[in-house]
Design a protein around this motif. Structure first.
Motif, PDB file in Angstrom:
ATOM      1  N   PRO A   1       0.595  19.809  -2.850  1.00  0.00           N
ATOM      2  CA  PRO A   1       1.390  19.062  -4.304  1.00  0.00           C
ATOM      3  C   PRO A   1       2.912  18.048  -3.827  1.00  0.00           C
ATOM      4  O   PRO A   1       3.207  17.134  -4.813  1.00  0.00           O
ATOM      5  N   PRO A   2       3.578  18.365  -2.799  1.00  0.00           N
ATOM      6  CA  PRO A   2       3.989  17.363  -2.804  1.00  0.00           C
ATOM      7  C   PRO A   2       4.140  15.625  -2.283  1.00  0.00           C
ATOM      8  O   PRO A   2       4.755  15.340  -2.889  1.00  0.00           O
ATOM      9  N   ALA A   3       2.992  15.833  -2.324  1.00  0.00           N
ATOM     10  CA  ALA A   3       2.734  14.664  -1.581  1.00  0.00           C
ATOM     11  C   ALA A   3       2.397  14.067  -3.012  1.00  0.00           C
ATOM     12  O   ALA A   3       2.650  12.236  -3.141  1.00  0.00           O
ATOM     13  N   LEU A   4       1.807  14.076  -4.264  1.00  0.00           N
ATOM     14  CA  LEU A   4       1.442  13.773  -4.938  1.00  0.00           C
ATOM     15  C   LEU A   4       2.991  12.444  -6.165  1.00  0.00           C
ATOM     16  O   LEU A   4       2.719  11.591  -6.781  1.00  0.00           O
ATOM     17  N   ARG A   5       3.934  13.479  -5.435  1.00  0.00           N
ATOM     18  CA  ARG A   5       4.870  12.963  -5.695  1.00  0.00           C
ATOM     19  C   ARG A   5       5.357  11.434  -5.578  1.00  0.00           C
ATOM     20  O   ARG A   5       5.761  10.057  -6.002  1.00  0.00           O
ATOM     21  N   PHE A   6       4.467  10.688  -4.387  1.00  0.00           N
ATOM     22  CA  PHE A   6       4.739   9.354  -3.525  1.00  0.00           C
ATOM     23  C   PHE A   6       3.895   8.453  -4.521  1.00  0.00           C
ATOM     24  O   PHE A   6       3.720   7.235  -4.367  1.00  0.00           O
ATOM     25  N   PHE A   7       2.703   8.940  -5.525  1.00  0.00           N
ATOM     26  CA  PHE A   7       1.810   8.598  -6.623  1.00  0.00           C
ATOM     27  C   PHE A   7       2.511   8.404  -8.278  1.00  0.00           C
ATOM     28  O   PHE A   7       1.088   7.924  -8.825  1.00  0.00           O
ATOM     29  N   GLY A   8       3.155   9.280  -7.861  1.00  0.00           N
ATOM     30  CA  GLY A   8       3.723   8.291  -9.122  1.00  0.00           C
ATOM     31  C   GLY A   8       3.651   9.963 -10.148  1.00  0.00           C
ATOM     32  O   GLY A   8       3.429   9.267 -11.414  1.00  0.00           O
ATOM     33  N   ILE A   9       3.485  10.834  -9.910  1.00  0.00           N
ATOM     34  CA  ILE A   9       2.981  11.887 -10.549  1.00  0.00           C
ATOM     35  C   ILE A   9       4.328  13.353  -9.658  1.00  0.00           C
ATOM     36  O   ILE A   9       3.773  13.203  -9.001  1.00  0.00           O
ATOM     37  N   ALA A  10       4.470  14.025 -11.487  1.00  0.00           N
ATOM     38  CA  ALA A  10       5.553  15.247 -11.247  1.00  0.00           C
ATOM     39  C   ALA A  10       4.422  16.398 -10.689  1.00  0.00           C
ATOM     40  O   ALA A  10       3.679  15.942 -11.720  1.00  0.00           O
ATOM     41  N   PRO A  11       4.859  16.478  -9.541  1.00  0.00           N
ATOM     42  CA  PRO A  11       3.493  17.703  -9.271  1.00  0.00           C
ATOM     43  C   PRO A  11       3.360  18.630  -9.987  1.00  0.00           C
ATOM     44  O   PRO A  11       2.185  19.670  -9.922  1.00  0.00           O
ATOM     45  N   GLU A  12       4.753  19.219 -10.645  1.00  0.00           N
ATOM     46  CA  GLU A  12       4.515  19.732 -11.529  1.00  0.00           C
ATOM     47  C   GLU A  12       3.566  20.774 -12.590  1.00  0.00           C
ATOM     48  O   GLU A  12       3.313  20.703 -13.761  1.00  0.00           O
TER      49      GLU A  12
ATOM     50  N   GLY B   1     -16.973  -5.819  -7.623  1.00  0.00           N
ATOM     51  CA  GLY B   1     -15.678  -6.337  -6.963  1.00  0.00           C
ATOM     52  C   GLY B   1     -14.930  -5.737  -5.923  1.00  0.00           C
ATOM     53  O   GLY B   1     -15.556  -4.475  -5.641  1.00  0.00           O
ATOM     54  N   CYS B   2     -14.539  -6.237  -4.897  1.00  0.00           N
ATOM     55  CA  CYS B   2     -13.469  -6.296  -3.781  1.00  0.00           C
ATOM     56  C   CYS B   2     -12.834  -6.590  -3.639  1.00  0.00           C
ATOM     57  O   CYS B   2     -11.990  -7.190  -3.942  1.00  0.00           O
ATOM     58  N   TRP B   3     -11.347  -5.422  -3.261  1.00  0.00           N
ATOM     59  CA  TRP B   3     -10.533  -5.680  -3.115  1.00  0.00           C
ATOM     60  C   TRP B   3      -9.462  -5.481  -2.127  1.00  0.00           C
ATOM     61  O   TRP B   3      -9.948  -3.904  -2.066  1.00  0.00           O
ATOM     62  N   HIS B   4      -8.000  -6.038  -1.961  1.00  0.00           N
ATOM     63  CA  HIS B   4      -7.452  -5.426  -1.057  1.00  0.00           C
ATOM     64  C   HIS B   4      -6.121  -4.339  -1.484  1.00  0.00           C
ATOM     65  O   HIS B   4      -5.449  -6.406  -1.908  1.00  0.00           O
ATOM     66  N   ILE B   5      -5.722  -3.642  -1.951  1.00  0.00           N
ATOM     67  CA  ILE B   5      -5.160  -3.211  -2.274  1.00  0.00           C
ATOM     68  C   ILE B   5      -3.653  -2.658  -2.414  1.00  0.00           C
ATOM     69  O   ILE B   5      -3.815  -1.552  -1.273  1.00  0.00           O
ATOM     70  N   ALA B   6      -2.124  -2.600  -1.857  1.00  0.00           N
ATOM     71  CA  ALA B   6      -1.165  -2.045  -0.586  1.00  0.00           C
ATOM     72  C   ALA B   6      -0.975  -0.792  -2.017  1.00  0.00           C
ATOM     73  O   ALA B   6      -0.587  -1.172  -3.031  1.00  0.00           O
ATOM     74  N   TRP B   7      -0.690  -0.268  -1.768  1.00  0.00           N
ATOM     75  CA  TRP B   7       0.381   1.014  -2.769  1.00  0.00           C
ATOM     76  C   TRP B   7       1.405   0.651  -2.193  1.00  0.00           C
ATOM     77  O   TRP B   7       2.178   1.127  -1.419  1.00  0.00           O
ATOM     78  N   ALA B   8       2.989   0.117  -3.101  1.00  0.00           N
ATOM     79  CA  ALA B   8       3.861  -0.124  -3.000  1.00  0.00           C
ATOM     80  C   ALA B   8       4.823   1.091  -3.836  1.00  0.00           C
ATOM     81  O   ALA B   8       4.826   1.526  -4.377  1.00  0.00           O
ATOM     82  N   PRO B   9       5.638   1.405  -2.836  1.00  0.00           N
ATOM     83  CA  PRO B   9       7.149   1.748  -3.855  1.00  0.00           C
ATOM     84  C   PRO B   9       6.967   1.555  -5.316  1.00  0.00           C
ATOM     85  O   PRO B   9       7.431   2.402  -6.666  1.00  0.00           O
ATOM     86  N   THR B  10       7.194   0.313  -5.756  1.00  0.00           N
ATOM     87  CA  THR B  10       6.621  -0.024  -6.902  1.00  0.00           C
ATOM     88  C   THR B  10       5.118   0.218  -7.952  1.00  0.00           C
ATOM     89  O   THR B  10       5.305  -0.266  -9.065  1.00  0.00           O
ATOM     90  N   GLY B  11       4.337   0.677  -7.064  1.00  0.00           N
ATOM     91  CA  GLY B  11       3.591   0.511  -7.656  1.00  0.00           C
ATOM     92  C   GLY B  11       1.858  -0.111  -6.705  1.00  0.00           C
ATOM     93  O   GLY B  11       2.529  -0.612  -5.706  1.00  0.00           O
ATOM     94  N   PHE B  12       0.893  -0.420  -7.801  1.00  0.00           N
ATOM     95  CA  PHE B  12       0.231  -1.383  -6.422  1.00  0.00           C
ATOM     96  C   PHE B  12       0.563  -2.631  -6.074  1.00  0.00           C
ATOM     97  O   PHE B  12       0.817  -2.871  -7.230  1.00  0.00           O
ATOM     98  N   ALA B  13      -0.162  -2.865  -5.354  1.00  0.00           N
ATOM     99  CA  ALA B  13       0.455  -4.856  -5.046  1.00  0.00           C
ATOM    100  C   ALA B  13      -1.006  -4.955  -4.352  1.00  0.00           C
ATOM    101  O   ALA B  13      -1.515  -4.185  -3.602  1.00  0.00           O
ATOM    102  N   GLU B  14      -1.441  -6.477  -5.013  1.00  0.00           N
ATOM    103  CA  GLU B  14      -2.553  -6.567  -4.387  1.00  0.00           C
ATOM    104  C   GLU B  14      -2.427  -7.337  -3.382  1.00  0.00           C
ATOM    105  O   GLU B  14      -0.901  -8.264  -3.237  1.00  0.00           O
ATOM    106  N   GLN B  15      -2.954  -7.789  -2.093  1.00  0.00           N
ATOM    107  CA  GLN B  15      -2.790  -8.181  -0.596  1.00  0.00           C
ATOM    108  C   GLN B  15      -3.863  -9.423  -1.706  1.00  0.00           C
ATOM    109  O   GLN B  15      -4.985  -9.735  -1.735  1.00  0.00           O
ATOM    110  N   ALA B  16      -3.107  -9.928  -0.135  1.00  0.00           N
ATOM    111  CA  ALA B  16      -4.276 -12.122   0.058  1.00  0.00           C
ATOM    112  C   ALA B  16      -5.718 -11.773   0.826  1.00  0.00           C
ATOM    113  O   ALA B  16      -5.768 -13.154   0.564  1.00  0.00           O
TER     114      ALA B  16
END
Lengths: 238, 500
Positions: free
Chosen positions: A90-101, A207-222
């Protein structure tokens, strides 16, 4: 004139197939324009079921992260999520923008998992249901699809190493694998990076994309956007 | 509501009980005897013996002289109470408040019950018929006070139905013994010529008290309804209980479902009116053979939703074995909570009926797959990864502490860390590669170490030095070293989780 008619008819067909034209309020933005373009109406289909294929425990972790990030976006304006699976911390969900509770965890019970998922998908008060199930055949997935069409719950199914890759009624089939993390200029591990493959999508363009998960949210990579290498996945385009 | 009490008198309680067990004694004259001051004295007789002029209290030897063929059974001490308790349990089908009235009776608080059987007459008749069918000789009466019901059941000759307010008329012609007085008092009354209660009904209490003692006054007042008489029910009365007697014993699932639905509607209307919801429900079926079948459910949130509760209970109906048939259904809510309070405690981000619906979903999952299967976690103030979160049962409990965000944690945590082999430079560098399940992972990037100490007040052991490592393919792992490097042997390394 003619093209307008075709457009309108296309929309009608989509509506019949369960894709409602989203209203402004129900639109969920994920912050990745190119990815959203792959879907019908250029909107990520909520109120539908998605499946994510994973072969290894590493893939499972990555897929869980991706699903959690998507779920976090959907639950942005409130709501709860039910996660049928094990080993999720559960603690890890916090990093993906979900309140674990806000997440209810249910361990998969032998032979009851599908029933539980269906019950959960029928519950209108949930926003997202994430289920880890190995096998899912067409009939079962249709039942689940009918349930979400009624309740507008979004379902993500993490399918670990399924024995058969038969067709399902899921709106999209994903494969998310890990990429080396992005360079942030600081030694050590950067932002999580994923190779997101949309293997199948109903009425959309895979399709296929390279995506990063930054603290601000999804970020597409080049990284170069390519269509899935193999033509194994027959695409049903409009 | 006007109180109504039924007194049931078992004329030959033990003899009948013996007969039920040994039907071959049916046409025999027999008595039950027990020792008393070195002699065997008859305690109970059956109706045949009574007809022969043998009464309780006679010494066995005398009775034998009168009737040599008399059969004598030993009376087991304490058996009377056992039989009465058993009968009282059985009588719960007539009213929730049944009390044992030793040595030979039961008292039922029939207040508000008789109309379910179509009136007091039918109620008494049903009790009489059912007990007679079981093999007991009984007399029963219904009245506004325990005392009058008791008196009329044993001594009444006119009617067993005494309307409230007519207690005095009813007991006036009865002998003083009908007032449940001690034998010495009765003897005194006989001496002064009081053979009916009417003889001393009009005498002032102070005079009666002087001559016959306080019990006489109390009993009289209790019989007339001027003093309260407490009865101790065999089962404590549940405040939230609904009962549904069946006209005919039922056996089918449909019938049970109808009964369940009716009871739930009755209970839920009441709960809703009082703004309450039930957390626990017990559905009992009283079978014809005296056994009780029961199923129970629990809910996450107080609920008075008939459909939801019906769905939960109907999952379990198949556990009810009706055998010969079910005569009575009882639905009890032993745990009731205020529904409004829970609603207020909702988190701000959920709508009004959201949580109810989720709670109902959880109830269904729990009923089907086992109790407490659904878990919600709140942050706990521990650094040790396994203790960093704690399960909570309630849906509404709010977090007391926030989730830590500064230290990355893996999305998938192995329940038990798996041992791995590593090659790592000393002293504090992350490993260069590790081997897990016969596979070698070459580490490209790493973060760490993050040292997490054991919480010595909870558990003793070595500390862990955690590293986040990434291999060539980009998969990210959480591994740790247990303890320090030492002179002898190298420390153990473990894989503990997978990052996204």
């Amino acid at each position: 004139m003619k093209s307008e008619l075709v457009e309108r008819l296309k929309k009608e067909i989509l509506a019949m197939e369960g894709f409602c034209t989203p209203t402004v309020n129900s639109k969920v933005h994920f912050g990745i324009k190119t990815l959203e373009k792959a879907f019908p109406n250029h909107v990520f289909p909520t109120g539908a079921i998605h499946e994510m294929m994973c072969a290894t425990p590493e893939d499972a972790a990555v897929s869980s992260g991706f699903a959690a990030a998507l779920a976090g976006r959907i639950m942005n304006d409130g709501g709860m999520c039910l996660w049928l699976g094990q080993e999720i911390s559960p603690p890890a969900l916090r990093f993906f923008g979900i309140a674990p509770e806000k997440v209810l965890f249910v361990p998969p019970v032998e032979k009851q998992a599908l029933w539980m998922i269906e019950e959960a998908l029928k519950c209108r008060s949930l926003k997202v249901v994430i289920g880890e199930i190995k096998e899912l055949n067409l009939t079962e997935s249709r039942r689940l699809q009918l349930a979400v069409e009624e309740s507008r719950v979004t379902g993500f199914f993490l399918r670990h190493n399924p024995r058969s890759l038969s067709n399902t009624a899921a709106v999209a089939r994903w494969r998310v694998t890990a990429l080396p993390s992005t360079e942030t200029g600081i030694p050590g591990i950067g932002y999580y990076s994923w190779k997101v493959e949309l293997l199948k999508v109903r009425n959309g363009i895979p399709g296929c994309w390279h995506i990063a998960w930054a603290p601000t949210g999804f970020a597409e990579q080049a990284a170069p956007v390519t269509h899935p290498s193999k033509a194994v996945h027959h695409i049903k385009t409009a | 509501m006007v109180s109504r009490f039924v007194s049931i008198w078992f004329r030959y309680l033990e003899a009948d009980h013996l007969l039920i067990r040994e039907p071959e004694l049916k046409d025999k004259v027999f008595v039950l005897a027990g020792p008393d001051r070195g002699r065997m004295v008859i305690r109970e007789v059956n109706d045949k013996a009574e007809a022969q002029g043998i009464f309780p209290g006679t010494v066995v030897a005398d009775a034998k002289a009168v009737m040599p063929s008399l059969l004598i059974s030993d009376q087991e001490p304490g058996q009377v109470l056992e039989i009465l308790n058993e009968l009282a349990e059985w009588c719960i089908r007539y009213t929730p408040v049944v009390a044992v009235d030793p040595p030979d009776g039961l008292i039922l608080d029939a207040t508000g019950c008789a109309h379910l059987w179509g009136g007091e007459h039918a109620y008494l008749k049903d009790i009489g018929q059912k007990l007679k069918a079981k093999g007991y000789h009984i007399r029963a009466a219904i009245a506004g006070t325990v005392g009058v019901a008791w008196a009329v059941a044993r001594y009444g000759q006119v009617t067993p139905l005494i309307a409230s307010g007519e207690e005095a008329y009813a007991i006036a012609p009865l002998p003083p013994a009908a007032l449940r007085l001690e034998p010495p008092v009765l003897e005194k009354m006989q001496k002064v010529g009081f053979s009916r209660i009417s003889h001393f009904l009009g005498i002032p209490a102070s005079v009666l008290r002087r001559r016959f003692g306080q019990p006489c006054v109390t009993r009289l007042r209790q019989a007339l309804g001027n003093a309260y008489e407490h009865i101790e029910p065999v089962r404590p009365v549940e405040p939230y209980q609904e009962r549904l007697p069946c006209v005919e014993p039922v056996r089918t699932r449909t019938a049970i479902e109808i009964a369940l639905k009716t009871l739930l509607e009755m209970l839920c209307i009441r709960l809703a009116r009082e703004n309450n919801g039930l957390r626990k429900a017990i559905f009992q079926a009283y079978r014809m053979d005296g056994k009780i079948e029961e199923v129970s459910i629990g809910t996450y949130a107080p609920s008075c939703n008939v459909n939801h509760l019906f769905r939960l209970l109907s999952l379990k109906i198949s556990n009810i074995r009706p055998a010969l048939g079910i005569e009575l259904f009882v639905l009890t809510a032993p745990q009731v909570e205020e529904a409004g309070r829970q609603q207020e405690a909702l988190w701000s981000y959920t709508g009004d009926n959201d949580l109810t619906e989720i709670a109902e979903l959880l109830d269904r999952l729990n009923e089907r797959a086992g109790n407490n299967i659904v878990k919600r976690y709140l942050a706990d103030e521990h650094y040790w990864p396994e203790r960093a979160y704690k399960p909570v049962a309630s849906l509404t409990e709010k977090p007391v502490t926030t989730w830590p965000v500064t230290r990355p944690r893996p999305i998938r945590l192995l329940p038990v860390p798996k041992q791995i082999q590593v090659s790592a430079p000393i002293p504090d560098y992350p490993p260069m590669l590790f081997r897990y399940k016969e596979k070698v992972y070459k580490i490209v990037k790493a973060d760490g170490p993050e040292r997490i100490e054991q919480e010595w007040w909870l558990q003793h052991g070595l500390h862990r030095d955690y590293y986040i490592v990434e291999d060539e393919k980009g998969s990210r792992y959480w591994i740790f070293r247990l303890g320090h490097y030492q002179q002898t042997g190298s420390p153990e390394w473990y894989l503990h989780g997978f990052f996204a």
